[in-house]
Write a protein that holds these residues in place. Structure first.
Motif, PDB file in Angstrom:
ATOM      1  N   ARG B  65      33.388  42.552  36.035  1.00 35.29           N
ATOM      2  CA  ARG B  65      33.711  43.971  36.182  1.00 35.29           C
ATOM      3  C   ARG B  65      34.490  44.178  37.470  1.00 35.29           C
ATOM      4  NH1 ARG B  65      30.008  47.545  33.310  1.00 35.29           N
ATOM      5  NH2 ARG B  65      30.960  49.210  34.539  1.00 35.29           N
ATOM      6  N   MET B  66      35.291  45.211  37.478  1.00 41.89           N
ATOM      7  CA  MET B  66      36.031  45.579  38.692  1.00 41.89           C
ATOM      8  C   MET B  66      35.075  45.799  39.857  1.00 41.89           C
ATOM      9  SD  MET B  66      39.083  45.532  37.833  1.00 41.89           S
ATOM     10  CE  MET B  66      40.315  45.850  36.604  1.00 41.89           C
ATOM     11  N   SER B  67      34.040  46.530  39.604  1.00 44.65           N
ATOM     12  CA  SER B  67      33.122  46.886  40.685  1.00 44.65           C
ATOM     13  C   SER B  67      32.418  45.644  41.230  1.00 44.65           C
ATOM     14  CB  SER B  67      32.105  47.904  40.199  1.00 44.65           C
ATOM     15  OG  SER B  67      31.553  47.478  38.973  1.00 44.65           O
ATOM     16  N   GLU B  68      32.142  44.688  40.344  1.00 41.34           N
ATOM     17  CA  GLU B  68      31.524  43.444  40.785  1.00 41.34           C
ATOM     18  C   GLU B  68      32.463  42.690  41.732  1.00 41.34           C
ATOM     19  OE1 GLU B  68      28.555  42.368  40.397  1.00 41.34           O
ATOM     20  OE2 GLU B  68      28.835  40.356  41.221  1.00 41.34           O
ATOM     21  N   LEU B  69      33.733  42.636  41.368  1.00 40.34           N
ATOM     22  CA  LEU B  69      34.719  41.994  42.238  1.00 40.34           C
ATOM     23  C   LEU B  69      34.802  42.690  43.592  1.00 40.34           C
ATOM     24  CD1 LEU B  69      37.549  41.273  39.664  1.00 40.34           C
ATOM     25  CD2 LEU B  69      36.390  39.571  41.070  1.00 40.34           C
ATOM     26  N   SER B  76      37.722  47.556  48.692  1.00 36.95           N
ATOM     27  CA  SER B  76      37.557  48.802  47.965  1.00 36.95           C
ATOM     28  C   SER B  76      37.959  48.602  46.515  1.00 36.95           C
ATOM     29  CB  SER B  76      38.409  49.887  48.588  1.00 36.95           C
ATOM     30  OG  SER B  76      39.761  49.612  48.364  1.00 36.95           O
ATOM     31  N   LEU B  77      37.438  49.462  45.687  1.00 34.01           N
ATOM     32  CA  LEU B  77      37.753  49.408  44.269  1.00 34.01           C
ATOM     33  C   LEU B  77      39.246  49.622  44.043  1.00 34.01           C
ATOM     34  CD1 LEU B  77      35.956  48.877  41.933  1.00 34.01           C
ATOM     35  CD2 LEU B  77      35.401  51.290  41.825  1.00 34.01           C
ATOM     36  N   SER B  78      39.847  50.455  44.837  1.00 31.15           N
ATOM     37  CA  SER B  78      41.272  50.710  44.639  1.00 31.15           C
ATOM     38  C   SER B  78      42.082  49.452  44.922  1.00 31.15           C
ATOM     39  CB  SER B  78      41.745  51.872  45.503  1.00 31.15           C
ATOM     40  OG  SER B  78      41.703  51.569  46.861  1.00 31.15           O
ATOM     41  N   ALA B  79      41.708  48.718  45.936  1.00 32.98           N
ATOM     42  CA  ALA B  79      42.424  47.477  46.236  1.00 32.98           C
ATOM     43  C   ALA B  79      42.282  46.504  45.074  1.00 32.98           C
ATOM     44  CB  ALA B  79      41.893  46.861  47.517  1.00 32.98           C
ATOM     45  N   ILE B  80      41.060  46.345  44.579  1.00 32.60           N
ATOM     46  CA  ILE B  80      40.825  45.439  43.456  1.00 32.60           C
ATOM     47  C   ILE B  80      41.646  45.863  42.243  1.00 32.60           C
ATOM     48  CG2 ILE B  80      39.099  44.703  41.759  1.00 32.60           C
ATOM     49  CD1 ILE B  80      38.774  43.277  44.349  1.00 32.60           C
ATOM     50  N   SER B  81      41.628  47.142  41.975  1.00 34.89           N
ATOM     51  CA  SER B  81      42.359  47.657  40.823  1.00 34.89           C
ATOM     52  C   SER B  81      43.827  47.246  40.883  1.00 34.89           C
ATOM     53  CB  SER B  81      42.222  49.177  40.800  1.00 34.89           C
ATOM     54  OG  SER B  81      42.924  49.715  39.712  1.00 34.89           O
ATOM     55  N   ARG B  82      44.414  47.394  42.044  1.00 34.25           N
ATOM     56  CA  ARG B  82      45.835  47.042  42.178  1.00 34.25           C
ATOM     57  C   ARG B  82      46.067  45.540  42.134  1.00 34.25           C
ATOM     58  NH1 ARG B  82      47.559  52.393  44.740  1.00 34.25           N
ATOM     59  NH2 ARG B  82      45.622  52.716  45.838  1.00 34.25           N
ATOM     60  N   VAL B  83      45.178  44.785  42.747  1.00 36.58           N
ATOM     61  CA  VAL B  83      45.341  43.331  42.738  1.00 36.58           C
ATOM     62  C   VAL B  83      45.249  42.816  41.312  1.00 36.58           C
ATOM     63  CG1 VAL B  83      44.246  41.155  43.393  1.00 36.58           C
ATOM     64  CG2 VAL B  83      44.568  42.933  45.096  1.00 36.58           C
ATOM     65  N   VAL B  84      44.286  43.306  40.563  1.00 35.40           N
ATOM     66  CA  VAL B  84      44.152  42.873  39.169  1.00 35.40           C
ATOM     67  C   VAL B  84      45.388  43.274  38.375  1.00 35.40           C
ATOM     68  CG1 VAL B  84      42.844  43.233  37.036  1.00 35.40           C
ATOM     69  CG2 VAL B  84      41.643  42.800  39.183  1.00 35.40           C
ATOM     70  N   ASP B  85      45.915  44.457  38.647  1.00 36.89           N
ATOM     71  CA  ASP B  85      47.181  44.859  38.023  1.00 36.89           C
ATOM     72  C   ASP B  85      48.273  43.829  38.276  1.00 36.89           C
ATOM     73  OD1 ASP B  85      46.576  47.122  36.687  1.00 36.89           O
ATOM     74  OD2 ASP B  85      47.670  48.487  38.006  1.00 36.89           O
TER      75      ASP B  85
END
Lengths: 161, 161
Positions: B65-69, B76-85
DNA sequence: GGAGTATACTTGCTTTTGCAAGCATCTATC
DNA sequence: GATAGATGCTTGCAAAAGCAAGTATACTCC
């Protein structure tokens, strides 16, 4: 840099190495963030701004060249240039041309800057003690300092482990 | 946070404390930069991208999950979101909706991502050994790991030193 | 003393990241 | 089962910092 090609086998970290590296990797991320937050809460400056102010306060006549600041902080000149700009806008430092070299600029700590340091310095010191030094009790600090001081040195770490 | 007011006297660092702190402060700046540079040279990914890929590779079904990462990486979740993108655009991960929670998203490591890790992992390991672990020889690694692992912990370090 | 090169700094552009606001979905309570 | 609030993630915006190009000044060699 010029290391070998990157696909050959490398011995993984042993258990205790693994734990040491994980702890350090976490610290690398978390410690700067916490110190920054404490400092910001105490007096509204960033770590890099604080770094500039402290270095100026310890320098003769409270002034240093831009390039000298950049060298000490392992920061780029462009970063220093902007940080000094920001501090100058708040009256904490002043810019001056270097008398011995017309290309150079000096950052000079103002009285206001020194006053701010009188709040910032103890706050930062307390923060460093609470978040870091406190936890090193019982270790051989000289040995710790020497080991950590060798991290990522250009000369030493090119050789094989 | 809720510390005392910041202007009261604090005992400065003793000589050996000072040296330990200076060494560590430098490492905090320099080590991430060097590891990042090595990793980028080896396979063109950033540390945060590498972190995501490694964590996925170790997870069941190569998905998290994003939050797990975000939790694991102290990002932050926003950083993860963009990195995964970014990784998804390069085909190294895929996004999937979480089957058990319609709000959630999963990042799934692709075969291409796994192949990239086969280059990235040994390169990073060699880099960590050369720049960091190599210099810890002779230290008590368990003691080091425990001390460093306590840095900037919320619970421990509120108390007085 | 003038041309060419090196150095010191600044500034435009880009990337990375956090915060805060927004949207979708889930859960609890009635 | 409907409504209110909580949660998971995304996205707009702003700050920080590096790289590279630009500008001004100094140095060197003829």
């Amino acid at each position: 840099m010029g290391q070998s090609n990157g696909t050959e086998a490398v011995r993984p970290l042993r258990g205790e190495e693994e734990r040491a590296w994980r702890a350090l990797a976490r610290a690398l991320v978390v410690v700067p963030r916490v110190l920054e937050a404490d400092l910001h809460a105490a007096c509204g400056v960033t770590m890099t701004e604080y770094f500039v102010l402290v270095n100026l306060s310890e320098a003769p006549e409270r002034r240093l060249r831009m390039s000298e600041l950049a060298d000490r902080g392992a920061m780029s000149l462009s970063a220093i240039s902007r940080v000094v700009d920001a501090l100058a806008r708040r009256g904490l430092v002043e810019r001056a041309r270097c008398p011995s070299d017309g290309r150079g600029f000096l950052a000079v700590l103002t009285d206001a800057g020194l006053t701010l340091l009188e709040v910032a310095y103890p706050a930062h010191l307390r923060s460093v003690r609470a978040h870091v030094m406190r936890h090193l009790q019982g270790l051989d600090l000289e040995q710790f300092a020497q080991a950590v001081g060798r991290f990522a040195r250009f000369d030493e770490d090119a050789a094989r482990p």
